[in-house]
Scaffold this motif. Sequence first.
Motif, PDB file in Angstrom:
ATOM      1  N   ASP A 139       0.803  -1.249   0.111  1.00 37.22           N
ATOM      2  CA  ASP A 139       0.116  -0.008  -0.098  1.00 37.22           C
ATOM      3  C   ASP A 139       0.797   1.368  -0.277  1.00 37.22           C
ATOM      4  OD1 ASP A 139      -2.575  -0.959  -0.052  1.00 37.22           O
ATOM      5  OD2 ASP A 139      -2.301  -1.709   1.947  1.00 37.22           O
ATOM      6  N   ALA A 140       2.000   1.269   0.484  1.00 36.92           N
ATOM      7  CA  ALA A 140       2.940   2.429   0.499  1.00 36.92           C
ATOM      8  C   ALA A 140       3.242   2.942  -0.796  1.00 36.92           C
ATOM      9  CB  ALA A 140       4.072   2.169   1.396  1.00 36.92           C
ATOM     10  N   SER A 141       3.441   2.053  -1.866  1.00 35.41           N
ATOM     11  CA  SER A 141       3.713   2.405  -3.165  1.00 35.41           C
ATOM     12  C   SER A 141       2.836   1.906  -4.060  1.00 35.41           C
ATOM     13  CB  SER A 141       5.111   1.588  -3.576  1.00 35.41           C
ATOM     14  OG  SER A 141       4.969  -0.073  -3.494  1.00 35.41           O
ATOM     15  N   GLY A 142       1.655   1.282  -3.633  1.00 38.91           N
ATOM     16  CA  GLY A 142       0.385   1.105  -4.481  1.00 38.91           C
ATOM     17  C   GLY A 142       0.803   0.082  -5.586  1.00 38.91           C
ATOM     18  N   VAL A 143       1.604  -0.869  -5.279  1.00 40.39           N
ATOM     19  CA  VAL A 143       2.011  -1.975  -6.162  1.00 40.39           C
ATOM     20  C   VAL A 143       1.518  -3.325  -5.838  1.00 40.39           C
ATOM     21  CG1 VAL A 143       4.001  -3.017  -7.186  1.00 40.39           C
ATOM     22  CG2 VAL A 143       3.869  -0.815  -7.018  1.00 40.39           C
ATOM     23  N   THR A 144       1.134  -4.129  -6.505  1.00 40.24           N
ATOM     24  CA  THR A 144       0.613  -5.606  -6.521  1.00 40.24           C
ATOM     25  C   THR A 144       1.828  -6.321  -6.462  1.00 40.24           C
ATOM     26  OG1 THR A 144      -1.675  -5.215  -7.190  1.00 40.24           O
ATOM     27  CG2 THR A 144      -0.719  -7.311  -7.201  1.00 40.24           C
ATOM     28  N   ILE A 145       2.213  -7.078  -5.488  1.00 42.61           N
ATOM     29  CA  ILE A 145       3.586  -7.836  -5.407  1.00 42.61           C
ATOM     30  C   ILE A 145       3.375  -9.279  -6.281  1.00 42.61           C
ATOM     31  CG2 ILE A 145       5.252  -8.925  -3.804  1.00 42.61           C
ATOM     32  CD1 ILE A 145       4.493  -6.366  -1.903  1.00 42.61           C
ATOM     33  N   ALA A 146       2.302  -9.828  -5.690  1.00 45.56           N
ATOM     34  CA  ALA A 146       2.056 -11.059  -5.926  1.00 45.56           C
ATOM     35  C   ALA A 146       0.447 -11.360  -6.116  1.00 45.56           C
ATOM     36  CB  ALA A 146       2.451 -12.284  -5.100  1.00 45.56           C
ATOM     37  N   GLN A 147       0.064 -12.309  -7.060  1.00 46.82           N
ATOM     38  CA  GLN A 147      -1.370 -12.426  -7.215  1.00 46.82           C
ATOM     39  C   GLN A 147      -1.776 -13.919  -7.511  1.00 46.82           C
ATOM     40  OE1 GLN A 147      -3.353 -12.898 -10.043  1.00 46.82           O
ATOM     41  NE2 GLN A 147      -1.654 -13.169 -11.544  1.00 46.82           N
ATOM     42  N   ALA A 148      -2.870 -14.607  -7.261  1.00 43.04           N
ATOM     43  CA  ALA A 148      -3.484 -15.870  -7.626  1.00 43.04           C
ATOM     44  C   ALA A 148      -5.004 -15.663  -7.792  1.00 43.04           C
ATOM     45  CB  ALA A 148      -2.738 -16.831  -6.770  1.00 43.04           C
ATOM     46  N   GLY A 149      -5.422 -16.591  -8.714  1.00 43.28           N
ATOM     47  CA  GLY A 149      -6.711 -16.665  -9.116  1.00 43.28           C
ATOM     48  C   GLY A 149      -7.141 -17.968  -9.055  1.00 43.28           C
ATOM     49  N   GLY A 150      -8.401 -18.360  -8.757  1.00 39.36           N
ATOM     50  CA  GLY A 150      -8.960 -19.539  -8.956  1.00 39.36           C
ATOM     51  C   GLY A 150      -9.319 -19.991 -10.287  1.00 39.36           C
ATOM     52  N   LYS A 151      -9.475 -19.018 -11.207  1.00 41.61           N
ATOM     53  CA  LYS A 151      -9.876 -19.709 -12.490  1.00 41.61           C
ATOM     54  C   LYS A 151      -8.603 -20.757 -13.237  1.00 41.61           C
ATOM     55  CE  LYS A 151     -12.570 -16.190 -14.640  1.00 41.61           C
ATOM     56  NZ  LYS A 151     -12.798 -15.191 -15.659  1.00 41.61           N
ATOM     57  N   ALA A 152      -7.372 -20.334 -13.132  1.00 41.59           N
ATOM     58  CA  ALA A 152      -6.674 -20.932 -13.312  1.00 41.59           C
ATOM     59  C   ALA A 152      -6.121 -22.410 -12.570  1.00 41.59           C
ATOM     60  CB  ALA A 152      -5.046 -20.424 -13.664  1.00 41.59           C
ATOM     61  N   LEU A 153      -6.533 -22.237 -11.260  1.00 46.82           N
ATOM     62  CA  LEU A 153      -6.170 -23.414 -10.427  1.00 46.82           C
ATOM     63  C   LEU A 153      -7.255 -24.158 -10.148  1.00 46.82           C
ATOM     64  CD1 LEU A 153      -3.902 -21.141  -8.214  1.00 46.82           C
ATOM     65  CD2 LEU A 153      -3.305 -23.083  -9.909  1.00 46.82           C
ATOM     66  N   LYS A 154      -8.483 -24.311 -10.895  1.00 45.77           N
ATOM     67  CA  LYS A 154      -9.604 -24.828 -10.392  1.00 45.77           C
ATOM     68  C   LYS A 154      -9.425 -26.406 -10.160  1.00 45.77           C
ATOM     69  CE  LYS A 154     -14.487 -24.801 -11.450  1.00 45.77           C
ATOM     70  NZ  LYS A 154     -15.629 -24.058 -11.832  1.00 45.77           N
ATOM     71  N   SER A 155      -9.651 -26.849  -8.952  1.00 47.77           N
ATOM     72  CA  SER A 155      -9.354 -28.375  -8.434  1.00 47.77           C
ATOM     73  C   SER A 155     -10.462 -28.658  -7.558  1.00 47.77           C
ATOM     74  CB  SER A 155      -8.026 -28.610  -7.874  1.00 47.77           C
ATOM     75  OG  SER A 155      -7.911 -27.709  -6.877  1.00 47.77           O
ATOM     76  N   GLY A 156     -11.349 -29.603  -7.880  1.00 43.61           N
ATOM     77  CA  GLY A 156     -12.231 -30.195  -7.128  1.00 43.61           C
ATOM     78  C   GLY A 156     -13.495 -29.112  -6.520  1.00 43.61           C
ATOM     79  N   SER A 157     -13.781 -29.294  -5.226  1.00 42.91           N
ATOM     80  CA  SER A 157     -14.672 -28.242  -4.890  1.00 42.91           C
ATOM     81  C   SER A 157     -14.095 -26.727  -4.729  1.00 42.91           C
ATOM     82  CB  SER A 157     -15.076 -28.636  -3.215  1.00 42.91           C
ATOM     83  OG  SER A 157     -14.024 -28.230  -2.393  1.00 42.91           O
ATOM     84  N   LYS A 158     -15.045 -25.809  -4.184  1.00 40.42           N
ATOM     85  CA  LYS A 158     -14.407 -24.281  -4.182  1.00 40.42           C
ATOM     86  C   LYS A 158     -13.499 -24.115  -3.043  1.00 40.42           C
ATOM     87  CE  LYS A 158     -18.842 -22.570  -6.123  1.00 40.42           C
ATOM     88  NZ  LYS A 158     -20.007 -21.731  -5.475  1.00 40.42           N
ATOM     89  N   SER A 159     -13.591 -25.076  -2.058  1.00 42.66           N
ATOM     90  CA  SER A 159     -12.752 -24.929  -0.935  1.00 42.66           C
ATOM     91  C   SER A 159     -11.296 -25.433  -1.162  1.00 42.66           C
ATOM     92  CB  SER A 159     -13.342 -25.678   0.401  1.00 42.66           C
ATOM     93  OG  SER A 159     -14.313 -25.039   0.900  1.00 42.66           O
ATOM     94  N   ASP A 160     -11.355 -26.612  -2.178  1.00 43.64           N
ATOM     95  CA  ASP A 160      -9.953 -27.063  -2.587  1.00 43.64           C
ATOM     96  C   ASP A 160      -9.634 -25.912  -3.701  1.00 43.64           C
ATOM     97  OD1 ASP A 160     -10.366 -29.428  -1.170  1.00 43.64           O
ATOM     98  OD2 ASP A 160     -11.252 -30.432  -2.831  1.00 43.64           O
TER      99      ASP A 160
END
Length: 109
Positions: free
Chosen positions: A40-61
């Motif tokens: 937040d100090a520099s307003g930059v996203t350092i790392a990110q991950a999303g569920g579309k690419a990692l879909k495996s089993g249930s939503k909790s998985d």
Amino acid sequence: MSSIRRKLRNRSKVMTAAQGRPRLSVFRSSKYIYAQVIDDASGVTIAQAGGKALKSGSKSDTAAAVGKALAEAAAVKGVKQVVFDRGQYKFHGRVKALADAAREGGLDF
């Protein structure tokens, strides 16, 4: 209206607790879950991950896979300590699964 108030209340607590640490922000849709580590100090996203690419089993998985992938991406960038920002969501179900997997992956919060 209560979800907006809860989101703002949680965000203010996270910002006061951060003290220079990046923020792990969670967004949950009806199908997927996304997470990102933000400086937040520099307003930059350092790392990110999303569920579309990692879909495996249930939503909790899928949420657990996102948490693990995010922890690995943050470790590559040298981030070990973060502040968890759950936003307007309760710490239950998919949000909890993501947080637990991120902790197992090496993030400290």
